[in-house]
Write a protein that holds these residues in place. Structure first.
Motif, PDB file in Angstrom:
ATOM      1  N   GLY A 135       0.765  -1.599  -0.283  1.00 25.37           N
ATOM      2  CA  GLY A 135      -0.094   0.147   0.200  1.00 25.37           C
ATOM      3  C   GLY A 135       1.035   1.005  -0.310  1.00 25.37           C
ATOM      4  O   GLY A 135       0.907   2.134  -0.531  1.00 25.37           O
ATOM      5  N   LEU A 136       1.761   1.503   0.784  1.00 27.68           N
ATOM      6  CA  LEU A 136       3.286   2.556   1.242  1.00 27.68           C
ATOM      7  C   LEU A 136       3.200   2.651  -0.102  1.00 27.68           C
ATOM      8  O   LEU A 136       3.601   3.862  -0.994  1.00 27.68           O
ATOM      9  N   LEU A 139       0.365   4.261  -3.362  1.00 26.87           N
ATOM     10  CA  LEU A 139      -0.019   5.482  -2.747  1.00 26.87           C
ATOM     11  C   LEU A 139       0.946   5.985  -3.702  1.00 26.87           C
ATOM     12  O   LEU A 139       0.116   7.223  -4.354  1.00 26.87           O
ATOM     13  N   ASP A 288       7.126  -6.260   4.123  1.00 24.41           N
ATOM     14  CA  ASP A 288       6.454  -4.471   4.280  1.00 24.41           C
ATOM     15  C   ASP A 288       6.060  -4.241   6.159  1.00 24.41           C
ATOM     16  O   ASP A 288       5.400  -5.484   6.637  1.00 24.41           O
ATOM     17  N   SER A 289       6.214  -3.312   6.296  1.00 31.81           N
ATOM     18  CA  SER A 289       5.796  -3.381   7.416  1.00 31.81           C
ATOM     19  C   SER A 289       6.709  -3.654   8.354  1.00 31.81           C
ATOM     20  O   SER A 289       6.880  -4.222   9.772  1.00 31.81           O
ATOM     21  N   ASP A 336       7.010   7.694   5.008  1.00 28.58           N
ATOM     22  CA  ASP A 336       7.517   7.047   5.983  1.00 28.58           C
ATOM     23  C   ASP A 336       8.680   7.488   6.438  1.00 28.58           C
ATOM     24  O   ASP A 336       9.642   8.790   6.918  1.00 28.58           O
ATOM     25  N   HIS A 374       3.252   6.100   8.431  1.00 32.09           N
ATOM     26  CA  HIS A 374       1.639   4.852   7.624  1.00 32.09           C
ATOM     27  C   HIS A 374       1.982   3.684   8.725  1.00 32.09           C
ATOM     28  O   HIS A 374       1.006   3.164   8.091  1.00 32.09           O
ATOM     29  N   THR A 375       2.140   3.636   9.411  1.00 34.89           N
ATOM     30  CA  THR A 375       2.226   2.900  10.585  1.00 34.89           C
ATOM     31  C   THR A 375       2.460   2.894  12.429  1.00 34.89           C
ATOM     32  O   THR A 375       3.053   3.522  12.345  1.00 34.89           O
ATOM     33  N   VAL A 452      -2.171   8.449   8.301  1.00 34.14           N
ATOM     34  CA  VAL A 452      -3.263   8.232   6.675  1.00 34.14           C
ATOM     35  C   VAL A 452      -4.176   8.301   6.268  1.00 34.14           C
ATOM     36  O   VAL A 452      -5.484   7.887   5.810  1.00 34.14           O
ATOM     37  N   ASN A 482      -5.836   9.152   2.839  1.00 31.41           N
ATOM     38  CA  ASN A 482      -5.091   8.122   1.666  1.00 31.41           C
ATOM     39  C   ASN A 482      -6.486   7.957   0.645  1.00 31.41           C
ATOM     40  O   ASN A 482      -7.852   8.247   0.801  1.00 31.41           O
ATOM     41  N   TYR A 572      -1.053  -9.282  10.825  1.00 29.15           N
ATOM     42  CA  TYR A 572      -2.142  -8.151  11.672  1.00 29.15           C
ATOM     43  C   TYR A 572      -3.344  -8.619  10.489  1.00 29.15           C
ATOM     44  O   TYR A 572      -4.311  -7.694  10.746  1.00 29.15           O
ATOM     45  N   GLU A 674      -5.023  -1.449  11.239  1.00 29.68           N
ATOM     46  CA  GLU A 674      -4.067  -1.494   9.440  1.00 29.68           C
ATOM     47  C   GLU A 674      -4.395   0.264   9.674  1.00 29.68           C
ATOM     48  O   GLU A 674      -5.479   0.812   9.890  1.00 29.68           O
ATOM     49  N   ALA A 675      -3.219   1.104   8.798  1.00 28.27           N
ATOM     50  CA  ALA A 675      -3.103   2.651   9.301  1.00 28.27           C
ATOM     51  C   ALA A 675      -4.519   3.207   7.930  1.00 28.27           C
ATOM     52  O   ALA A 675      -5.439   3.746   9.055  1.00 28.27           O
ATOM     53  N   SER A 676      -4.627   2.721   7.052  1.00 27.84           N
ATOM     54  CA  SER A 676      -5.567   3.187   6.199  1.00 27.84           C
ATOM     55  C   SER A 676      -6.474   2.405   5.204  1.00 27.84           C
ATOM     56  O   SER A 676      -7.435   1.707   5.550  1.00 27.84           O
ATOM     57  N   GLY A 677      -5.066   1.369   4.708  1.00 31.06           N
ATOM     58  CA  GLY A 677      -5.409   0.062   3.579  1.00 31.06           C
ATOM     59  C   GLY A 677      -6.062   1.014   2.577  1.00 31.06           C
ATOM     60  O   GLY A 677      -6.825   2.656   3.006  1.00 31.06           O
ATOM     61  N   THR A 678      -6.534   0.664   1.333  1.00 33.57           N
ATOM     62  CA  THR A 678      -6.524   1.324   0.017  1.00 33.57           C
ATOM     63  C   THR A 678      -7.002   0.969  -0.959  1.00 33.57           C
ATOM     64  O   THR A 678      -7.763   1.435  -1.388  1.00 33.57           O
TER      65      THR A 678
END
Ligand code: GL7
Length: 837
Positions: A135-136, A139, A288-289, A336, A374-375, A452, A482, A572, A674-678
């Protein structure tokens, strides 16, 4: 500039200056010319790959003409520019996007057909530019599209990885990673060998007093590596603005290799330096993360930040403005903490190289940078060991210590009663070894920090940055929810839906102002519109079914409910909750009488996503999904009632096929993680509904589409901590349905149970950190509601149409306008009309 060139030369240039093709014939002429001369092929050996190459080169020429023009306009007007520093840009394919953004796809399609090719096949020849994890990175790619579309003078800066994210193969139900060497043919990039920057590593710092008694620091005796720029044009939609994405590639500074060594027979040693330099930009880290503290990763970060800042500062210096004007000309956004080194690097340039005083320099730095978090996952917060820093970047470590000392002094003065605070907020963590906390440095060095999505932005203020809110006040922290680009995620991925919407709204203006979508709500009862809408969804499901059959050999019925979870594999994100739910469904159907089975809503559960190569638990979940698929898909009792598909190698171009085909998509992270998800936004925009937790942007999606049009379940983020605590300190109640699922796994029907024991035990024995058991029942109940709701196709259709019409908020254009106004303070620069000067 023009005036300095004599008139006859100017006239000659103007006369022969390249111009873009406008008609189908001109397009074909360009394609044939490129195939015959640039590629040295002919009518008789032109395959689809060559047809792709010819088409891409023809469109590249068009982009380059506009790109040159845009850059000239920007150089002349010298407006404030935005620089988006991101270690990841998950761009996907460029050709389809270029054709649609310049509005020439129909012409090109007809042209290709004259030459004997189908456009879809030609497009499919392109490899994804996969310079990102999830996602990052995606985005960042959506942001570039919006920045160009909205005519903002903006550049992206990143690394030119030789290998992007690995290709995932599934072998016997296990993930295998295969390198992604994507550069063997990439027509979209331009090497700029003239733009090469020396980047220093290691060495020492020498301090002395100059004649005026000022202390001067010199960083010297380091190793030098070259950063070579590669540029890629980023076309806006429906505008001539074409921005630049600059990717840095590393190269040995001493030239090709050491001739003395070579001549004395040390062949291997002679190329060693070269290889070691080239390693810096060789590979994208596939996590990722998660942060792992590898020296090469820190080298990548510095290499990229230093090259980008050199470039930005050089461009600023050309304008001959005073240094205090720097923040009025330059806005740098840190995607980030990965580019946080840009903060001490700019401070170093200003004080060590340009001779500014500390305070003046620091005020410029703070005004220039903005930082996006972002997290909140603790394992993703970057920390680098002080000894590593000292070794690799000795001068930067000193500057960071100075930044920290001044900051702590300020904190001490303002919070004299809270002695503990100093240790908590220090950029240096007093551990063994000491660590540099990059997120704190990013907060201290920026004028704005944003999350986000609303929940996420609130959470960072009460958790990881709580003390900083006290120190700086709440205004430094803000939210920018986002968004996604509707060009790629509607127009390109779902052309028929885009066309249907355009037919009702009188054109494609909604692609530039997505809030116009609200007007289609007026057609929610229109019979024809409904029929078309439903047909398009069905056709998209047929397309995915065809893909599934061709690639995976699994037949699925397009009339079944398509339930899709595609995203990086992570505990997560809870793909394990989903697959346990699928097992539960399977057991339920198996236990039914033939009569009852007739009432079951048929389903296909699609999964897709990569696991980081070292993330064993995520790989176990992939394996379980594959094993469940093997059993369920071959069970004669089950037939079309349930199918389980793991879609191999999920990436951007596959998402364009998958996203438009969902009835339901799953966004089921543990609340607060999940900070946002897109992708949630992408699915709803394409006429699918969401099953989700109250997490990230799901909350704002609910607000926009209405509670009746989303399936929410699960615990709330404010209860998560207490529940985790309770798992350890009171009796742990495993949900009985989940318990049955675990027994089934243990029975071995999905293969050797031993391989899944750590997964099961993470829940039953090790505290169920992600609250799978707590949420299991409400998850299953919610899927029951979904089955029922889906049976009423008319109501379902109303929900999906209504939802699409209410998605205007989630355009990345809205997002970019918010950044521009709230954080960057930049204005668009409208390009001149066609043929204008
Ligand atoms: C992420 C978040 O996990 C994701 O929720 C968010 O949508 C995305 C873009 O803001 O950023 N943070 C992160 O570290 N990765 C993400 O995808 C890898």
């Amino acid at each position: 500039v023009e005036a300095s060139i004599p008139e006859p030369q100017r006239a000659a240039w103007k006369k022969f200056s390249a111009s873009e093709f406008k008609t189908k014939d001109e397009f074909e002429a360009e394609v044939v010319r490129h195939i015959e001369t640039t590629l040295a092929r002919s009518l008789f050996n032109c395959d689809e790959a060559a047809a792709y190459a010819g088409t891409a080169l023809a469109f590249r020429d068009r982009l380059v003409i506009e790109w040159n023009r845009t850059q000239q306009q920007h150089t002349y007007a010298d407006p404030k520019r935005v620089y988006y520093l991101s270690l990841e840009f998950l761009m996907g394919r460029a050709l389809d996007n270029a054709m649609l953004n310049v509005g020439m796809k129909d012409i090109a399609k007809e042209g290709m057909s004259d030459l004997g090719f189908r456009m879809e096949d030609v497009i499919a020849q392109e490899r994804d530019a996969a310079l990102g994890n999830g996602g990052l990175g995606r985005l960042a790619a959506c942001f570039l599209d919006s920045l160009a579309t909205l005519n903002y003078p903006a550049w992206g800066y990143a690394l030119r990885y030789k290998y992007g994210i690995f290709k995932q193969e599934i072998v016997n139900g296990y993930q295998v990673e295969v390198p992604d060497y994507w550069l063997d043919f990439n027509p979209w990039e331009f090497p700029r060998h003239d733009v090469t920057v020396d980047i220093q590593f290691y060495g020492n710092v020498r301090k002395y007093m100059d004649e005026s008694g000022k202390q001067v620091s010199v960083w010297e005796n380091g190793e030098i590596v070259n950063a070579v720029a590669y540029d890629a044009p980023i076309p806006g939609f429906g505008t001539r603005t074409t921005n630049n994405l600059r990717l840095w590639s590393s190269k040995a500074s001493k030239g090709e290799f050491d001739f003395t060594k070579f001549n004395s027979g040390e062949y291997e040693a002679s190329v060693a330096d070269q290889q070691s330099a080239e390693t810096i930009s060789a590979v994208l880290y596939p996590n990722d993360s998660l942060e792992r503290g590898k020296e090469l990763r820190l080298k990548q970060q510095y290499f990229w930040c230093a090259a980008s800042l050199f470039d930005i500062v050089r461009r600023f210096k050309k304008s001959k403005k005073a240094w205090k004007e720097f923040p009025n000309q330059v806005a740098i956004q840190l995607n980030d903490t990965h580019p946080t080194l840009a903060i001490p690097e700019l401070q170093r340039i200003l004080i060590d190289l340009e001779g500014l005083e500390w305070d003046e320099a620091w005020s410029i730095v703070q005004k220039t940078f903005g930082y996006t978090n972002h997290t909140v996952l603790p394992e993703a917060l970057e920390k680098w060991s002080v000894p590593l820093f000292q070794h690799l970047l000795p001068r930067h470590l000193q500057i960071i210590y100075d930044i920290n000392a001044i900051f702590l002094h300020y904190v001490e003065r303002n919070f004299p009663k809270d002695r503990e605070m100093l240790g908590r907020v220090s950029v240096i963590e007093e551990s063994q070894p000491k660590m540099v906390r990059m997120a704190y440095l990013a907060v201290i060095g920026s004028h704005k920090v944003n999350g986000v999505a609303e929940l996420h932005s609130d959470l960072i203020k009460t958790t990881i940055f709580k003390d900083f809110v006290k120190i700086y006040g709440p205004d430094k922290f803000t939210n920018v929810t986002n968004g996604i680009t509707p060009r790629r995620w509607l127009h390109q991925a779902n052309p028929r839906l885009s066309e249907l919407i355009a037919s009702k709204l009188g054109g494609y203006e909604f692609l530039r102002d997505l809030t116009l979508l609200h007007k289609i709500e007026a057609y929610v009862d229109d019979k024809d519109f409904r029929k078309n809408f439903q047909e398009i969804k069905y056709a998209n499901k047929v397309r995915l079914a065809k893909y599934t059959k061709e690639v995976h050999g699994i037949s699925v019925n397009p009339s079944a409910l398509f339930d899709i979870q595609v995203k990086r594999m992570h505990e997560y994100k809870r793909q394990q909750l989903n697959i346990f739910g699928v097992i539960h469904r399977y057991l339920e159907i198996k236990a039914m009488s033939p009569e009852d089975r007739k009432k079951v809503q048929p389903r296909v559960s699609f999964f897709g996503g990569k696991a980081a190569p070292g993330y064993w638990m995520a790989k176990t979940v992939i394996h379980l999904i594959c094993q469940v698929g093997e059993v369920v898909n071959n069970d004669k009792d089950i037939g079309d009632l349930l199918k389980v598909v793991f879609l191999e190698d999920y990436n951007v171009s596959k998402a364009e096929i998958i996203v438009p085909a969902s009835d339901i998509s799953e966004h089921i992270s543990t609340a607060g993680t999940e900070a946002s998800g897109t992708s949630n936004m992408k699915f709803v925009l394409n006429g699918g509904l969401v099953i989700g937790t109250c997490d990230g942007a799901n909350i704002e999606i609910t607000r926009e589409v209405g509670e009746d049009n989303i399936f929410l379940f699960g615990v709330l983020s404010e209860d998560v901590e207490d529940l985790r605590h309770a798992h350890f300190y009171s009796e742990f109640n495993l949900d009985p349905m989940l318990s049955h699922v675990f027994e089934t796994i243990r029975s071995g029907i999905f293969g050797d149970a031993g391989q899944f024991s750590a997964l099961v035990n993470s829940i039953v024995e090790h505290g169920d950190y992600y609250l799978v058991s707590d949420d299991f029942k409400s998850y299953i109940d919610t899927h029951k509601l979904i089955d029922e709701a889906y049976k009423d196709q008319e109501t379902w259709l109303t929900k999906t149409i209504t939802s699409v019409s209410r998605m205007g908020f989630f355009s990345s254009d809205r997002c970019i306008d918010e950044y521009a106004e709230m954080i960057w303070n930049v204005e668009p620069l409208t390009p001149p009309k066609q043929n204008g000067a």
